[in-house]
Write an enzyme that holds these catalytic residues in place. Sequence first.
Site, PDB file in Angstrom:
ATOM      1  N   GLU A   1     -13.689   4.437   0.461  1.00 39.45           N
ATOM      2  CA  GLU A   1     -14.480   3.484   0.920  1.00 39.45           C
ATOM      3  C   GLU A   1     -14.984   4.192   2.176  1.00 39.45           C
ATOM      4  O   GLU A   1     -14.727   4.661   3.105  1.00 39.45           O
ATOM      5  CB  GLU A   1     -13.802   2.488   1.536  1.00 39.45           C
ATOM      6  CG  GLU A   1     -13.156   1.576   0.511  1.00 39.45           C
ATOM      7  CD  GLU A   1     -12.278   0.467   0.959  1.00 39.45           C
ATOM      8  OE1 GLU A   1     -12.629  -0.511   1.509  1.00 39.45           O
ATOM      9  OE2 GLU A   1     -11.133   0.793   1.002  1.00 39.45           O
TER      10      GLU A   1
ATOM     11  N   GLU B   1       0.913  -1.213   0.048  1.00 37.05           N
ATOM     12  CA  GLU B   1      -0.001  -0.136   0.096  1.00 37.05           C
ATOM     13  C   GLU B   1       0.844   1.206  -0.179  1.00 37.05           C
ATOM     14  O   GLU B   1       1.775   1.442   0.841  1.00 37.05           O
ATOM     15  CB  GLU B   1      -0.914   0.133   1.190  1.00 37.05           C
ATOM     16  CG  GLU B   1      -2.001  -1.008   1.382  1.00 37.05           C
ATOM     17  CD  GLU B   1      -2.743  -0.772   2.629  1.00 37.05           C
ATOM     18  OE1 GLU B   1      -2.656   0.182   3.285  1.00 37.05           O
ATOM     19  OE2 GLU B   1      -3.513  -2.033   3.055  1.00 37.05           O
TER      20      GLU B   1
ATOM     21  N   LYS C   1     -15.297   2.669   6.053  1.00 39.72           N
ATOM     22  CA  LYS C   1     -14.318   2.406   6.853  1.00 39.72           C
ATOM     23  C   LYS C   1     -14.479   2.941   8.142  1.00 39.72           C
ATOM     24  O   LYS C   1     -14.922   4.046   8.372  1.00 39.72           O
ATOM     25  CB  LYS C   1     -13.156   2.683   6.146  1.00 39.72           C
ATOM     26  CG  LYS C   1     -12.481   1.788   4.887  1.00 39.72           C
ATOM     27  CD  LYS C   1     -11.267   2.043   4.529  1.00 39.72           C
ATOM     28  CE  LYS C   1     -10.300   1.376   5.253  1.00 39.72           C
ATOM     29  NZ  LYS C   1      -8.920   1.485   4.601  1.00 39.72           N
TER      30      LYS C   1
ATOM     31  N   GLU D   1      -9.376   8.430   6.764  1.00 35.52           N
ATOM     32  CA  GLU D   1      -9.365   7.002   6.449  1.00 35.52           C
ATOM     33  C   GLU D   1     -10.718   6.690   5.145  1.00 35.52           C
ATOM     34  O   GLU D   1     -10.443   5.802   4.605  1.00 35.52           O
ATOM     35  CB  GLU D   1      -9.992   6.136   7.687  1.00 35.52           C
ATOM     36  CG  GLU D   1      -9.452   4.657   7.597  1.00 35.52           C
ATOM     37  CD  GLU D   1      -8.018   4.231   6.980  1.00 35.52           C
ATOM     38  OE1 GLU D   1      -7.185   5.151   7.530  1.00 35.52           O
ATOM     39  OE2 GLU D   1      -7.664   3.300   6.822  1.00 35.52           O
TER      40      GLU D   1
END
Length: 382
Positions: free
Chosen positions: A311, A261, A314, A322
């Site tokens: 997303e 990542e 999350k 995040e």
Amino acid sequence: MGWQSVGLVVVLHMALLIGPGSGIGANWGTQATHPLPPSIVVKMLKDNGFEKVKLFDADANILKALSKSGIQVMVGIPNDMLLSLANSEQAAQNWVAQNVSSHAVDIRYVAVGNEPFLAAYNGTYIGLLLPALQNVQSALVKAGLASQVKVTVPLNADVYQSSSNLPSDGDFRSDIHQLMLQIVQFLNDNGSPFTINIYPFISLYNDPNFPTDFAFFDGASSSAINDGGRVYDNVFDANHDTLVWALQKNGYGNLSIIVGEIGWPTDGDKNANPKFAQQFNQGFMSRVTAGKGTPMRPSPVNAYLFSLIDEDAKSIQPGNFERHWGLFYFDGTPKYPLTLTSSNGLVPAKDVQYQAKKWCVMSPMASLDDPQVGPSVSYAYF
Ligand SMILES: *[C@@H]1O[C@H](CO)[C@@H](O)[C@H](O)[C@H]1NC(C)=O
Ligand SMILES: *[C@@H]1O[C@H](CO)[C@@H](O)[C@H](O)[C@H]1NC(C)=O
Ligand SMILES: *[C@@H]1O[C@H](CO)[C@@H](O)[C@H](O)[C@H]1NC(C)=O
């Protein structure tokens, strides 16, 4: 050497540049309230020239959409499955049968767990990871897949550290040093890569005195580190090579490394915005396309950008940023211009269907004291 052989060398070199491992990858996470249909995401990955994708589980619908796509896949095993996989060879065999063998997908890696040694997990997975890795590896061998599918584990960069600010003083964290050596030995024995997640954004987020320019790839001369003649002008290189030194010091200097990542969020913190995200990701991509690696590993980094799409479901426990790591918004709209490979900017998702806009009105018969009001509003909202 005549010009013909020079030409041949050039052709071979170009073939190496576009060979396996050099293409860019993306992380495809699915903790979203309105996920795009997998077929649309697969088309979007291809339109943008991604050659590899990393998943956090082995969702059958996603794998179905990836079959015959030509995209190489890293499937994931969530941490909460480590206990059963560590304790049961049969569970590992079932997992491989259901999630690897049964799909016509070019699966190259199985990521066993995700950052299982994070301090936030209080050591829950410390004793489970290695036996889970071993059982999944044995299951791959039994299924006859071990030469094409490699196990690995994406780890957070806090598994190693440097006793100074020099990469050459790098070693594995003392509390898990012995375990890390066992894991590295296991990866080495099985031809598996070491997978590491590296986040310059978090360096900046955690330390208000961190020099901002050292987080980017634009040549931060004022904060550059000279490590025995190797000059580090960005924290990614310094962090990555701290791992290289930790491996080398313990006898595994040749172990291949995957950056599982890497990325930058666009909202949720003063340093999280599209401008910085563009600057960071473009800086990183330009190095990859130019075939440039780090001072200790000069060949291009094998990496998966984090992340493809925002997303919105999350946990924000790590921070408000995040839910904003995507190169694309939830609906596949690009957030900022980015040249990934030869392309010119990001290609949006195609054929996205939007729901009609609707209003929900509270019934005049209902009372605000009704305990169903809360759940009904949540339902209507999502
Ligand atoms: C296959 O993977 C899915 C998704 O990660 C998981 O829910 C399922 O339990 C796995 N199958 C087996 C047999 O473990
Ligand atoms: C870890 O410990 C802290 C403090 O005791 C606790 O709040 C947290 O829920 C624990 N986390 C896990 C994943 O066990
Ligand atoms: C690492 O690879 C190089 C080049 O292939 C080789 O010469 C060297 O012996 C290897 N070192 C180890 C520790 O395996």
